[in-house]
Design a protein around this motif. Structure first.
Motif, short mmCIF file in Angstrom:
data_model
loop_
_atom_site.label_atom_id
_atom_site.label_comp_id
_atom_site.label_asym_id
_atom_site.label_seq_id
_atom_site.Cartn_x
_atom_site.Cartn_y
_atom_site.Cartn_z
N UNK A 178 33.39 59.86 33.39
CA UNK A 178 33.15 61.05 33.92
C UNK A 178 33.72 62.42 33.28
N UNK A 179 34.74 62.10 32.55
CA UNK A 179 35.15 63.15 31.72
C UNK A 179 34.91 63.07 30.18
N UNK A 180 34.33 62.02 29.78
CA UNK A 180 33.61 61.91 28.63
C UNK A 180 34.65 61.40 27.62
N UNK A 181 35.84 60.70 28.10
CA UNK A 181 36.61 60.00 26.99
C UNK A 181 36.32 58.62 26.88
N UNK A 182 35.49 58.08 27.74
CA UNK A 182 35.03 56.99 27.68
C UNK A 182 33.34 56.90 27.47
N UNK A 183 32.61 56.13 26.61
CA UNK A 183 31.25 56.33 26.43
C UNK A 183 30.33 55.40 27.44
N UNK A 184 30.86 54.30 27.60
CA UNK A 184 30.18 53.38 28.82
C UNK A 184 31.28 52.04 29.05
N UNK A 185 30.67 51.60 29.87
CA UNK A 185 31.42 50.40 30.45
C UNK A 185 30.21 49.52 30.82
N UNK A 186 30.67 48.10 30.86
CA UNK A 186 29.65 46.93 31.49
C UNK A 186 30.26 46.43 32.57
N UNK A 187 29.58 46.30 33.72
CA UNK A 187 30.14 46.04 34.80
C UNK A 187 29.27 44.84 35.45
N UNK A 188 29.96 43.80 36.21
CA UNK A 188 29.28 42.76 36.65
C UNK A 188 29.19 42.94 38.29
N UNK A 189 28.83 41.96 38.78
CA UNK A 189 28.61 42.09 40.21
C UNK A 189 29.35 41.08 40.99
N UNK A 190 30.61 41.39 41.29
CA UNK A 190 31.57 40.30 41.73
C UNK A 190 31.13 40.18 43.24
N UNK A 191 30.64 41.13 43.95
CA UNK A 191 30.33 40.87 45.44
C UNK A 191 29.07 40.25 45.60
N UNK A 192 28.23 40.48 44.32
CA UNK A 192 26.83 39.35 44.58
C UNK A 192 27.32 38.06 44.10
N UNK A 193 28.27 37.77 43.32
CA UNK A 193 28.48 36.46 43.09
C UNK A 193 29.13 35.55 44.27
N UNK A 194 30.17 36.33 44.72
CA UNK A 194 30.94 35.79 45.77
C UNK A 194 29.96 35.61 47.19
N UNK A 195 29.51 36.80 47.62
CA UNK A 195 28.58 36.76 48.87
C UNK A 195 27.32 35.94 48.71
N UNK A 196 26.75 36.12 47.67
CA UNK A 196 25.54 35.33 47.58
C UNK A 196 25.68 33.63 47.24
N UNK A 197 26.73 33.59 46.61
CA UNK A 197 27.08 32.19 46.36
C UNK A 197 27.44 31.39 47.45
N UNK A 198 28.27 32.13 48.31
CA UNK A 198 28.67 31.59 49.70
C UNK A 198 27.56 31.28 50.48
N UNK A 199 26.37 32.39 50.50
CA UNK A 199 25.32 32.22 51.19
C UNK A 199 24.57 31.00 50.80
N UNK A 200 24.46 30.86 49.77
CA UNK A 200 23.73 29.64 49.05
C UNK A 200 24.42 28.58 49.64
N UNK A 201 25.62 28.38 49.54
CA UNK A 201 26.43 27.13 49.87
C UNK A 201 26.19 26.96 51.23
N UNK A 202 26.13 27.66 52.03
CA UNK A 202 26.11 27.67 53.64
C UNK A 202 24.88 27.21 53.78
N UNK A 203 23.87 27.59 53.19
CA UNK A 203 22.22 27.15 53.18
C UNK A 203 22.29 25.64 52.86
N UNK A 204 22.95 25.35 51.91
CA UNK A 204 22.85 23.70 51.35
C UNK A 204 23.48 23.20 52.04
N UNK A 205 24.80 23.41 52.75
CA UNK A 205 25.39 22.48 53.63
C UNK A 205 24.67 22.25 55.19
#
Length: 118
Positions: A41-68
């Motif tokens: 926001x203040x310009x001292x960092x040009x960019x960052x790369x972020x992951x999707x930890x909610x997507x990893x955990x939530x969707x992973x658990x959702x998929x496991x629930x379906x498989x179970x």
């Protein structure tokens, strides 16, 4: 003239140091720690790369629930990318909505593309 970080702690440390010392060094970070986001926001960092930890955990658990529950994978061993996002000054206020949309799409894809449920 630049620092590219591939880990959380060095990203926060370099973002903090460059901002405190007002150095003319471009920072590309990883993660969306508040220090890094405020640096974008203040310009001292040009960019960052972020992951999707909610997507990893939530969707992973959702998929496991379906498989179970009796579903099976249509294609065993398929790789599913939860998404990563480049955050710059242009999208610093909206990147999280993209991440949330990716999570919703992943959940939908489990139901329509990846799982066979009876």
């Amino acid at each position: 003239n630049a620092i590219v970080n591939t880990a959380y702690n060095p990203a926060v440390a370099s973002a903090t140091a460059v901002a405190q010392q007002h150095l003319p060094i471009k920072i590309v970070a990883i993660d969306d720690d508040p220090t890094i986001i405020s640096g974008i926001e203040n310009g001292s960092v040009a960019a960052t790369v972020v992951q999707n930890p909610v997507g990893q955990a939530y969707v992973g658990a959702y998929g496991l629930e379906k498989l179970a529950g009796g579903c099976t994978m249509k294609t065993p061993g398929v790789e599913i990318d939860s998404g990563s996002f480049v955050v710059t000054k242009a999208n610093v206020t909206t990147y999280d909505s993209l991440r949330q949309a990716k999570t919703a799409q992943l959940k939908s894809d489990f139901d329509t593309k990846y799982l066979s449920c009876k």
